[in-house]
Design an enzyme around this catalytic site. Structure first.
Site, PDB file in Angstrom:
ATOM      1  N   ASP B 519      -3.516  42.252  48.391  1.00 46.79           N
ATOM      2  CA  ASP B 519      -4.643  42.851  48.348  1.00 46.79           C
ATOM      3  C   ASP B 519      -5.835  43.491  49.454  1.00 46.79           C
ATOM      4  O   ASP B 519      -4.835  43.036  50.644  1.00 46.79           O
ATOM      5  CB  ASP B 519      -5.783  41.768  46.531  1.00 46.79           C
ATOM      6  CG  ASP B 519      -6.981  42.544  45.831  1.00 46.79           C
ATOM      7  OD1 ASP B 519      -6.266  43.844  45.993  1.00 46.79           O
ATOM      8  OD2 ASP B 519      -7.428  42.127  45.540  1.00 46.79           O
ATOM      9  N   GLU B 522      -7.370  47.704  51.855  1.00 46.63           N
ATOM     10  CA  GLU B 522      -7.578  49.367  52.166  1.00 46.63           C
ATOM     11  C   GLU B 522      -8.094  49.453  53.845  1.00 46.63           C
ATOM     12  O   GLU B 522      -7.667  51.107  53.623  1.00 46.63           O
ATOM     13  CB  GLU B 522      -8.473  49.903  51.645  1.00 46.63           C
ATOM     14  CG  GLU B 522      -8.432  50.106  49.976  1.00 46.63           C
ATOM     15  CD  GLU B 522      -8.331  48.593  49.239  1.00 46.63           C
ATOM     16  OE1 GLU B 522      -9.183  47.576  50.141  1.00 46.63           O
ATOM     17  OE2 GLU B 522      -7.256  48.094  48.332  1.00 46.63           O
ATOM     18  N   ASP B 595      -9.274  47.787  40.675  1.00 45.45           N
ATOM     19  CA  ASP B 595     -10.722  46.827  40.053  1.00 45.45           C
ATOM     20  C   ASP B 595     -11.175  47.656  39.258  1.00 45.45           C
ATOM     21  O   ASP B 595     -12.791  48.145  38.945  1.00 45.45           O
ATOM     22  CB  ASP B 595     -11.679  46.260  40.891  1.00 45.45           C
ATOM     23  CG  ASP B 595     -10.920  45.255  41.288  1.00 45.45           C
ATOM     24  OD1 ASP B 595      -9.731  44.590  41.546  1.00 45.45           O
ATOM     25  OD2 ASP B 595     -11.650  45.173  42.491  1.00 45.45           O
TER      26      ASP B 595
END
Lengths: 622, 928
Positions: B519, B522, B595
């Site tokens: 997770d 980015e 999300d």
């Protein structure tokens, strides 16, 4: 292909099965020789073993040939009638006898799936996995646990009976008191009314007297003026004039004084105090509940009005932050942004930026410990399940409870205002109390002759005093009536078995928190001097197996706090296993004899009897 | 307490007063740059058509490529304004252009600065994305044909590539002269060359208190790309928007942002917005009825912004197409890097994806368990919670395969560690799950807690494995653990080191049934510009973060997947879910849409998002079922499960502030219906797995837009509420509360069979259907055969030996066909041919099973005893005489049986009962 599945071939092709399993099969085949009854429960035996060669799907949808029974192809998809012993029907049920332990009914999807589900291993017969028969050991443990549980229940049932007796008495007492109080209220109301009337009459009389005096004075003045006019020299003698005017003032002061001066100050004090408490309490009980819920509504509304902007407060903060990031340290900015996901208050964090990290760690630590110490949220329902796990979990808790080591749990009766009043009133509640008052009032009323002017000042004062006193008493009684009415309105269970829990609080200490559960009132989580409301009493659920406290303090980024208390049979009232399975939705266990039901005891005893009966012969020597 | 209260009030006041906060959404628009706030985007967008004055000179074939120089046409022409003068100076150096041709109709265009002219720095070209096998498919050009100022090279039998010199333009066209795609037809090409900073020049960019030093100055690239004879363009994820990309500029398009490709951690993202989300794939497809599909891919990892231009956007420009072809123009802008672009000619949708995935790789074949249902929550708090959730699934007879642990399972967000208070015995916990064939997934994020007692941090610091800040120190950002640094995964040595961390010795508490979730890659940096890493941070090889930002998560994903392969010595397929992605991510694992929120609109937009990912090569994706943020109403949750059961990646997940929402918490009826939704997925696992294999071989996605299966049916081009699962199933989601009816367009000429009722519906018609809460509409296309496993087990593992059901839906010529792929579901042995691949063909009243697998050598042969227990014949008349199985020459009964084994009345359809054939064998079954 179908033919191959016939019973005898079936068995012989699985020669590797345990002897024990073979025994079962033979046992079954003996019951009805020609059909494969694998997985059929004893209650259903007759359904399958009729003389007809055709069986109906239980839902009536279809008729099938007996050769299609357990042929590993689902012909009755709705209920799996035809495949109790294979996994072919998704809705089938497989019965394992589990001699030595309790029989279990499985989803037939568990048959031959490589996992041993029945302790006798009968669910795995395709040879892919060997399942040892563990029924004896498992059964022994289960029986021991069950016995322990039965012990608890038997004691609990007795305690419960006592509890119900006491509850009945207490309830009757309260009801009697209520009736009595209402009666007293009625009489007292009458007396107060009489006194009030009398008081008003006195006041009227006094007013009349005052006017009369005034008139007299005016008359006198007039006369004196005339006199003065007549005898100018006497004008030096004006004192009576001043005196008279002063007289009016004095009188009015006297008036004020009647209560204060002549009454015994302490009494008055008490009354006043009592009243203020009453009022306070009233508002506590009723208005506050309302107003606070109103308040909460507003709060909620406010919050929800804001909610769409959610990210929101943090966001607005973030805005500020990002608009002048220079003013924030990198760390603060990181915390603020991170707080959007974690829901931690950013304001707090920015305000306490330095200590926040430690706090967080601390919090985490505490939580860890909590979690470690407490059983999780779901295992403790006492619902009857056929799996051992639940049984175990159930007992596990009981064991824990019996250990009663930590966390510490305690209960106490809280000093309600009601109670203090109760003593207050009951001290007066000897039968003569009201009569005495009635006499007194009668005497007063008779004594004071208001038609006679001038009014006897001491008599008037007596009336006023008595009026004030009785009025105070009345409102005290009324408040007591209201709190009693409030109390009896509650649902205390079918046998009023929860009656004695009213007015009690159960406490449990867990690390830095103290959880306080007051049935029919509220539940809080206290930390040092701070207190967070987990909820106010809402209702019983699940036929008195659950207590709900709802509308607790608002949770940041979450729902209003609430607490679900699951009740389980135990020998004393005790709160344990406080947990927060979902954010701000708390759960706890409350052990109490009140839920040690006789039926349940019977059920457990039957179960034990069954288990003992199912115990295979000769196994005892093992 | 009181203090907090006051602050809260204070915040409320701010909220009520602040005028700019009137938006009802929590998405922090102000936190992210829009195009106007992004200098390169603003500069590029303000360019006028035909302002590019570059011409191609010295066109020649060299090393099998067509090479040319791009030089300004009139260097002496200085009559333009001062800005242009300055630009003229800037652009005085020639650029090198090269065109290469690869087999299967792929054209590659590269434009970069001329290294011989000694630029200040080598511009970044993304390594590790292009498949080595692809490079071997290069066709060596021998000569270039010059046709009237056009330099033409052969592309394949039907297409050719053209380099026009003046003005410079690259064009792909058919032999019939019709254009397919072109670049710089509108003269918007611009290439800011690196140069030495002039006295007094300020290259710094500031954003919300962050300063980007930009030591190399402006270096952006922009150009226009046109797609001809297309109705719509698609692709360029990740955006929460419709499948067909809406125009962002042009008449009637007010104030819209370009589609942004910049990997960002966006808190509570919105649907219908072109802002950039967690991943970026600069690959766009155009599709039209007559010409078919074409694709354009720009391999570039810097921030990109893409405009889809609406017809008439260039009204001032006098350019008209000679052919009168319709077209869609697009405008591509990137902050840095080079032009390394690929043109794919198609002509079918599947051809374009095959061509694209031949460059970037096809989807890895997932393990079977990974294609089943996953149960996740932030967080399952401790071992007991895990055990409880696990046993509740069994108690309610709901299958699941994987239980997930989010960040709270770690010791202080230090990945590879366990919070030993909550998880004292992680091995035992995993073993208990594994005993039921279930797996566990733990999260491992790229931010490493700066804690000297943490071995990963210590090692990474000592070895210098962290990304550096602009000053060359280890970059220090804020994430879950607080102060954190980020492993520089661009370096293969560091990736290898990272991979070692997943060995059972190093990852203490891990077992072979543990898989990984990446997770925040980015990367998400809470206190960084736009919640990410500063663009002037430095990576291995002195590469600026701006140059590879969009690939950071890709490298992290790659390194993690590599670690999982390594820990089992290459015998176990990895499973790694990643949030960030880039072209090529499909080779390393699954992605999800991040999300999302528990809202109907987010359920709706999840479908085009997943479809777009499939179109751009990422076959294995899904959205969090139920919505991550917020509490779904039970109806929404149920609808989400019903749609989610058809996502390639099917996982329920929830934020830790939300109420528990495991499937059994919403009453008996809802439990039953959610169970049924999940059962449908398990029932269809053989079909899904076959589709995953197809994606692995050809790139064709598991779920597909309708137009991929019906490329000439214009009614499907704009559809993204319905989708295809493979070529056989059409699913229509329900995206509104309390829906009583839904309209479904069923394309094609063949009919469609309702998968639950067996009712036939005519194709080519929009049907208005009644819907109940029981299921969403799903149809089997006539002419297909779907393999199922109808026995419901606890997890996919227990279904291994279960028999198959074949559902044959006959078309109007009473024919049908379908495929089944089976292997061991976990190892790489399939790469050695250890698998079963059958084609089932039904025609002339006879079902035949044909082998599609190459003859495997004895050792690597995949063996299974699985049989077919039931064959359902949709659209077949009752056959009471039974069926004859060859070669065994046995008879099987044909009777009326249920279409699905479920409670309640189900319609009876002709069913061949227990034909007893094995799926490994060749056989025929003739209906008598």
């Amino acid at each position: 292909m179908q033919k191959k599945m016939k019973n005898s071939c079936f068995i012989s092709s699985f020669f590797f099965l345990s002897v024990f399993y073979l025994l079962i099969l033979i046992d079954r085949s003996a019951a009805s020789s020609s059909i494969n009854l694998l997985g059929v429960s004893p209650q259903d035996l007759s359904y399958y073993s009729g003389s007809s060669s055709v069986i109906k799907c239980k839902d009536g949808s279809k008729k099938i040939n007996k050769s299609q029974l357990n042929d590993d192809f689902c012909d009755c998809p709705a209920d799996g009638t035809d495949e109790p012993g294979t996994s072919a029907c998704p809705n089938g049920k497989f019965y394992c006898k589990n001699a030595g332990h309790i029989p279990v009914t499985l989803y037939s999807s568990r048959v031959n799936d490589g996992i041993c589900d029945c302790c006798d291993g009968s669910d795995e017969y395709d040879g892919k996995v060997m399942c040892p028969n563990t029924c004896w050991e498992a059964g022994k443990m289960a029986r021991d646990r069950l016995k322990k549980k039965i012990t608890t229940y038997s004691e609990g049932v007795t305690l419960r009976r006592k509890e119900i007796e006491q509850s009945k008495l207490a309830a009757e007492k309260d009801a009697a008191e209520l009736t009595k109080l209402k009666n007293e209220e009625k009489i007292l109301k009458g007396l107060v009314q009489q006194l009030q009337d009398r008081k008003e009459q006195i006041e009227k009389a006094e007013e009349k007297e005052r006017l009369q005096k005034e008139n007299e004075r005016l008359q006198k003045e007039k006369e004196e003026k005339e006199k003065k006019d007549l005898e100018d020299k006497e004008s030096d003698n004006n004192a009576p004039d001043t005196g008279n005017t002063g007289g009016v003032t004095t009188e009015s002061t006297d008036d004020d004084h009647i209560g204060l001066v002549e009454d015994s100050p302490p009494l008055e004090d008490v009354t006043v105090h009592g009243k203020s408490v009453d009022e306070h309490q009233h508002s506590d009980d009723n208005e506050e509940a309302r107003s606070s819920s109103e308040g909460e509504h507003t709060a909620t509304e406010e919050a929800s009005a804001v909610a769409p902007e959610a990210g929101i407060d943090t966001a607005s903060k973030g805005d500020d932050a990002s608009d002048n990031t220079e003013s924030l340290s990198k760390e603060e900015l990181g915390r603020i942004v991170g707080s959007r996901w974690t829901g931690k208050k950013s304001d707090q964090e920015s305000a306490e930026a330095d200590s926040a990290a430690d706090d967080e760690d601390h919090e985490e630590q505490t939580k860890n410990i909590e979690d470690e110490e407490y059983n999780s949220y779901e295992s403790e329902t006492e619902d009857e399940h056929s799996t051992y796990d639940d049984e175990e979990a159930d007992d596990h808790v009981e064991d824990l409870e019996e250990d009663a080591s930590e966390p510490t749990s305690s209960s106490y009766k809280y000093e309600t205002d009601d109670d203090s009043e109760l003593t207050d009133i009951s001290s007066r509640s000897n039968p003569s109390w009201l009569e005495k008052i009635q006499n007194t009032v009668r005497n007063i009323l008779q004594a004071v002759n208001l038609f006679q002017t001038p009014v006897d000042k001491s008599e008037a004062a007596r009336v006023r005093k008595e009026y004030d006193e009785l009025n105070a008493k009345l409102s005290k009684i009324q408040s007591r009536i209201s709190s009693l009415t409030q109390k009896v309105k509650h649902d205390f269970g079918s046998e009023k078995e929860f009656y004695s829990l009213y007015g009690q609080c159960l406490e449990m200490k867990e690390n830095k928190y103290v959880y306080k559960v007051c049935p029919f009132k509220q539940a809080t989580q206290e930390e040092g001097h701070g207190s967070t409301r987990l909820g106010s009493w809402d209702k019983f659920e699940d036929s008195y197996r659950i207590m709900r406290f709802s509308n607790g303090d608002k949770c940041w980024n979450g729902p209003d706090r609430s607490l679900t208390v699951r009740l389980r049979c135990g020998l004393k009232n005790e709160i344990t296993d406080v947990d927060e399975p979902s954010r701000c939705e708390y759960e706890a266990l409350l052990s109490t004899p009140v839920v040690c039901l006789e039926e349940k005891l019977k059920e457990l005893q039957d179960k034990l009897a069954l288990m003992n009966k199912e115990q295979p012969q000769g196994h005892d020597e093992l | 307490m009181k203090y907090t209260h006051n602050l809260y009030l204070y915040l409320l006041v701010i909220l009520l007063v602040a005028p700019h906060l009137t938006t009802v959404f929590s998405w922090k628009k102000d936190e992210f740059r829009n195009c106007n706030q992004t200098p390169f985007c603003k500069r590029a967008r303000s360019r006028k058509p035909m302002s590019c004055n570059l011409i191609a000179t010295h066109v020649e074939v060299s090393d099998g490529d067509l090479k040319a120089f791009l030089v300004p046409k009139n260097q002496e022409n200085q009559e333009e304004d001062q800005e242009n003068q300055e630009k003229g100076e800037i652009h005085s150096k020639a650029l090198i252009l090269s065109l290469s041709v690869y087999s299967d109709g792929i054209l590659r265009l590269k434009i970069d600065e001329d290294p011989s002219l000694d630029p200040p720095k080598k511009r970044f070209e993304v390594p590790d994305v292009i498949e080595s096998g692809f490079l071997e498919k290069k066709l060596w050009l021998e000569s270039v044909e010059n046709k009237g100022g056009l330099n033409v090279v052969y592309l394949n039998g039907e297409y050719e590539a053209v380099l026009r010199s003046d003005p410079f333009e690259v064009l792909v066209r058919g032999k019939d002269g019709k254009s397919v795609m072109s670049l710089n037809s509108h003269g918007l090409f611009d290439f800011e060359q690196l140069r030495v900073k002039k006295e007094g020049e300020d290259w710094e960019e500031r954003w919300k208190g962050h300063t980007d030093r930009r030591p190399y100055g402006p270096q952006s690239i922009s150009f226009d790309v046109s797609f001809y004879d297309v109705s719509f363009v698609y692709g360029i994820p990740e955006h929460a928007t419709s499948l067909a990309l809406k125009p962002t500029r042009g008449p009637g398009v007010d104030d819209s942002e370009p589609y942004r490709l910049f990997n960002l951690d966006v808190f509570e993202y919105l649907h219908e917005s072109p802002f950039g989300l967690y991943g970026s794939i600069p690959f766009m497809l155009g599709h039209g009825k007559s010409r078919g599909t074409s694709g354009f891919f720009w391999l570039n990892a810097a921030e990109m912004q893409i405009d889809v231009l609406k017809d008439g956007w260039d009204a001032e420009s006098s350019i008209t197409l000679p052919s009168g072809q319709s077209r869609i123009d697009t405008f591509w802008m990137s902050e840095a890097g080079v032009v390394d672009a690929f043109f794919f000619v198609g002509p079918g949708p599947k051809d374009v994806i095959r061509q694209y995935t031949s460059v970037t790789g096809t989807s890895a074949l997932p393990q079977l368990f990974a294609t089943a249902y996953h149960q996740c929550r932030w967080n399952y708090r401790d071992e007991e919670d895990v055990q409880n959730v696990d046993s509740k699934f069994d108690e309610h007879d709901i299958p699941y395969d994987v239980l997930w642990l989010d960040i709270e399972h770690t010791d202080g967000k230090k990945y590879f560690t366990w919070d030993r208070a909550l998880f004292p015995n992680p091995e035992d916990m995993q073993k208990k799950l594994a005993a039921k064939g279930r797996k566990m997934v733990t999260i491992v994020d790229p931010h490493i807690k700066r804690d000297n007692s943490y071995h990963i941090h210590k090692e990474a610091t000592e070895k210098g494995y962290y990304v550096k800040d602009a000053n060359g120190n280890d970059y220090d950002g804020w994430c879950w653990p607080g102060s954190s640094s980020y492993i520089d995964m661009v370096n293969p040595e560091i990736r290898s080191w990272w991979g070692e961390k997943f060995s059972y010795q190093e990852y203490v508490g891990s077992t072979p049934s543990l898989y990984i979730w990446n997770d925040m890659n980015e990367p998400s940096v809470f206190n960084g510009p736009e919640i990410s890493m500063p663009r002037d941070a430095l990576h291995y090889g002195n590469v600026e973060h701006r140059e590879l930002h969009n690939a950071y998560g890709y490298y992290f994903h790659m390194a993690t997947a590599g670690g999982l392969v390594k820990r089992e010595s290459g015998n176990d397929r990895p499973f790694v879910l990643s949030r960030a992605f880039f072209p090529g991510t499909q080779k390393y694992g699954a992605v999800w849409t991040g999300d999302n929120t528990a809202e109907w609109e987010q359920l709706r937009v999840s479908v085009p998002m997943v479809l777009t990912l499939g179109l751009t090569g990422l076959a294995f994706s899904g959205a969090d079922v139920g919505g991550f943020f917020g509490n779904p109403e039970p109806e929404l949750l149920l609808r989400w499960y019903q749609v989610g059961a058809y996502y390639p990646f099917f996982r329920g997940h929830a934020h830790h502030d939300t109420k528990r929402r495991e499937p059994w918490l919403f009453g008996e009826r809802k439990t039953e219906l959610i169970r049924e939704a999940i059962h449908i997925r398990y029932m269809l696992l053989p079909y899904f797995y076959t589709l995953f294999r197809e994606a692995n071989v050809s790139g064709t996605p598991v779920v597909r837009p309708l137009w991929m299966e019906f490329p000439s049916d214009e009614g499907t081009f704009g559809t993204d509420e319905a989708f295809m699962v493979g070529n056989s199933i059409l699913v229509q989601g329900i995206y509104t509360e309390g829906a009583k009816q839904v309209s479904v367009y069923l394309p094609g000429e063949q009919s469609w069979y309702d998968m639950r009722t067996g009712t036939a519906y005519t194709g080519g018609v929009t049907h208005k259907l009644d819907v109940s809460e029981e299921a969403i509409p799903a149809f089997q296309r006539a002419g297909t055969i779907i393999p199922r496993k109808d026995r419901f087990r606890r997890s996919s593992k227990q279904m291994e030996n279960d028999p198959y059901t074949l559902v044959i839906a006959l078309n109007s010529s009473r024919e049908a066909e379908g495929e089944l792929y089976v292997d061991d579901g976990k190892s790489f042995a399939f790469q050695q041919g250890s698998y079963i691949h059958r084609r089932f063909v039904f025609s002339n009243g006879k079902l035949t099973s044909i082998n599609l697998a190459p003859a495997a050598t004895g050792k690597s042969q995949f063996v299974t005893d699985c049989t077919v227990e039931r064959i359902i014949l949709l659209g077949h008349s009752p056959a009471h005489k039974g069926a004859l199985v060859e070669p065994s020459n046995q008879k099987a009964d044909v009777e009326d049986g249920p279409l699905m084994l479920r409670p309640g009345r189900t319609p009876a359809v002709p069913t061949i009962r227990k034909p007893g054939v094995r799926i490994t064998d060749d056989w025929t079954i003739r209906i008598l």
